[in-house]
Motif scaffolding. Structure first.
Motif, PDB file in Angstrom:
ATOM      1  N   THR A 182       0.820  -1.204   0.000  1.00  0.00           N
ATOM      2  CA  THR A 182       0.000   0.000   0.000  1.00  0.00           C
ATOM      3  C   THR A 182       0.855   1.255   0.000  1.00  0.00           C
ATOM      4  N   PHE A 183       1.825   1.325   0.904  1.00  0.00           N
ATOM      5  CA  PHE A 183       2.566   2.578   1.062  1.00  0.00           C
ATOM      6  C   PHE A 183       3.653   2.754   0.007  1.00  0.00           C
ATOM      7  N   LEU A 184       4.411   1.668  -0.280  1.00  0.00           N
ATOM      8  CA  LEU A 184       5.511   1.813  -1.237  1.00  0.00           C
ATOM      9  C   LEU A 184       5.018   1.970  -2.668  1.00  0.00           C
ATOM     10  N   LEU A 185       3.838   1.432  -2.976  1.00  0.00           N
ATOM     11  CA  LEU A 185       3.344   1.578  -4.354  1.00  0.00           C
ATOM     12  C   LEU A 185       2.784   2.979  -4.622  1.00  0.00           C
ATOM     13  N   GLU A 186       2.523   3.759  -3.577  1.00  0.00           N
ATOM     14  CA  GLU A 186       1.880   5.065  -3.802  1.00  0.00           C
ATOM     15  C   GLU A 186       2.638   5.953  -4.802  1.00  0.00           C
TER      16      GLU A 186
ATOM     17  N   THR B 131      11.054   2.372  -6.934  1.00  0.00           N
ATOM     18  CA  THR B 131      10.046   1.604  -6.198  1.00  0.00           C
ATOM     19  C   THR B 131      10.290   0.105  -6.341  1.00  0.00           C
ATOM     20  N   LEU B 190      -4.905   8.841  -4.130  1.00  0.00           N
ATOM     21  CA  LEU B 190      -4.403   7.870  -3.155  1.00  0.00           C
ATOM     22  C   LEU B 190      -5.434   7.628  -2.054  1.00  0.00           C
ATOM     23  N   ARG B 193      -8.061   5.244  -3.200  1.00  0.00           N
ATOM     24  CA  ARG B 193      -7.568   3.864  -3.141  1.00  0.00           C
ATOM     25  C   ARG B 193      -7.712   3.307  -1.724  1.00  0.00           C
TER      26      ARG B 193
END
Lengths: 207, 207
Positions: A182-186, B131, B190, B193
């Motif tokens: 969730t957080f790293l893909l933002e 990423t 975001l 999501r």
């Protein structure tokens, strides 16, 4: 395994592991001598989740401890587990101050339109309210109706996200994957939008 | 209109307008007396774009001036205009240092798969590369293939974005809308999501 092996396997420095042990984020190993302990796979997984909560989600050590305690308590309840790591409801059980609620009638209308059931603690509600207010303050004709097509795409994105959490049965591993994905893909999702904007602009205005 | 009316219409303080006039971001008005000038609608639109570039996109005053000069030059070329305000290519025409390019072969593979034509200056490329590297360094089995379904949704999002720029013919207004909609919508996308994740989690694990 010894603490040195635990450090190598988890990617967390030995001094940091000792700090987490003292603070109670990590349960003690099985004592094998006065100054030695034996650690297991559950320590590796728990350290990875700690790293994700602190290093990626940016929680404080004490907030991470609250989440970890709650994760242990709700280990068999995936919905509760995901809500905890996403911050959708407070780990301490403390209710949000009533005064802290902004007028989110627009968010309510959007959620009703989408048929989404969402906790009133979800901090994403306020972000939507503030964005709409900012756009209007800058002279844009924008309200919650404008976000409906974006919400439909967000629904498909969330389906992709949750599909990737179906794998692991271990609750610590599931929680870790949820935080990382969730957080790293933002930033990557926003970057994909920019690349797609340029590609779409080429198609429309350069053909 | 007088400078006080220009301030009221644009939402920019008089002192700030005078500063932009001195720095050359805003062209002078038509002098009507020794200390008075008359401003027009083009000043209002240009001030709104300046506010978007500096206040929303976070550019410095001199970087905003470079973009504004380039916007005037490429006013009739929408593709060039959008590339400039998004920072896809440098307003000054200065080439990026060759050494600054990360290995973005994974991004190249993703773009080829999607059929997207994207400038090598687009800063979003590096975000994708970083990423993927970060996720792998944390033990996730993730490469560019994993991003393809997200890229397909980003393509639909970009279509929604560009549809909203079809309206205004005035290049300054089009550039302003592009900046506001792209940058200000980011936190909202975001947040949508997150809301959708919670709603989807409820459907999967609470039914």
């Amino acid at each position: 395994m010894r603490i040195s092996e635990l450090s190598r396997r988890s990617g967390v420095a030995t001094a940091t592991i000792k700090y987490y042990l003292r603070e109670g984020l990590l349960p003690p190993g099985r004592a094998t001598a006065a100054t030695q302990a034996e650690y297991g796979e559950s320590h590796v997984r728990r350290l990875r989740l700690i790293r994700a909560l602190i290093g990626v989600r940016g929680l404080s050590v004490s907030a991470a401890k609250d989440v970890l305690d709650a994760v242990s308590e709700y280990a068999t309840d995936t919905h509760e587990l995901l809500g905890l790591v996403f911050g959708v409801w407070p780990a301490s059980g403390a209710a949000k101050d009533e005064d802290a609620y902004a007028d989110d009638s627009e968010v309510g209308a959007l959620l009703a339109q989408m048929g989404w059931k969402v906790s009133e603690h979800n901090p994403a509600r306020d972000v939507i309210t503030q964005t709409l207010q900012t756009l209007r303050s800058l002279g844009m004709d924008y309200d919650w109706h404008s976000l409906v097509p974006y919400a439909q795409l967000a629904e498909k994105t969330a389906t992709l996200d949750l599909d990737q959490l179906e794998g692991p049965d271990d609750p610590l591993e599931k929680a870790e994957r949820a935080v990382l994905l969730t957080f790293l893909l933002e930033p990557a999702l926003l970057a994909l939008r920019r690349l797609a904007q340029e590609a779409e602009s080429t198609v429309r205005y350069r053909s």
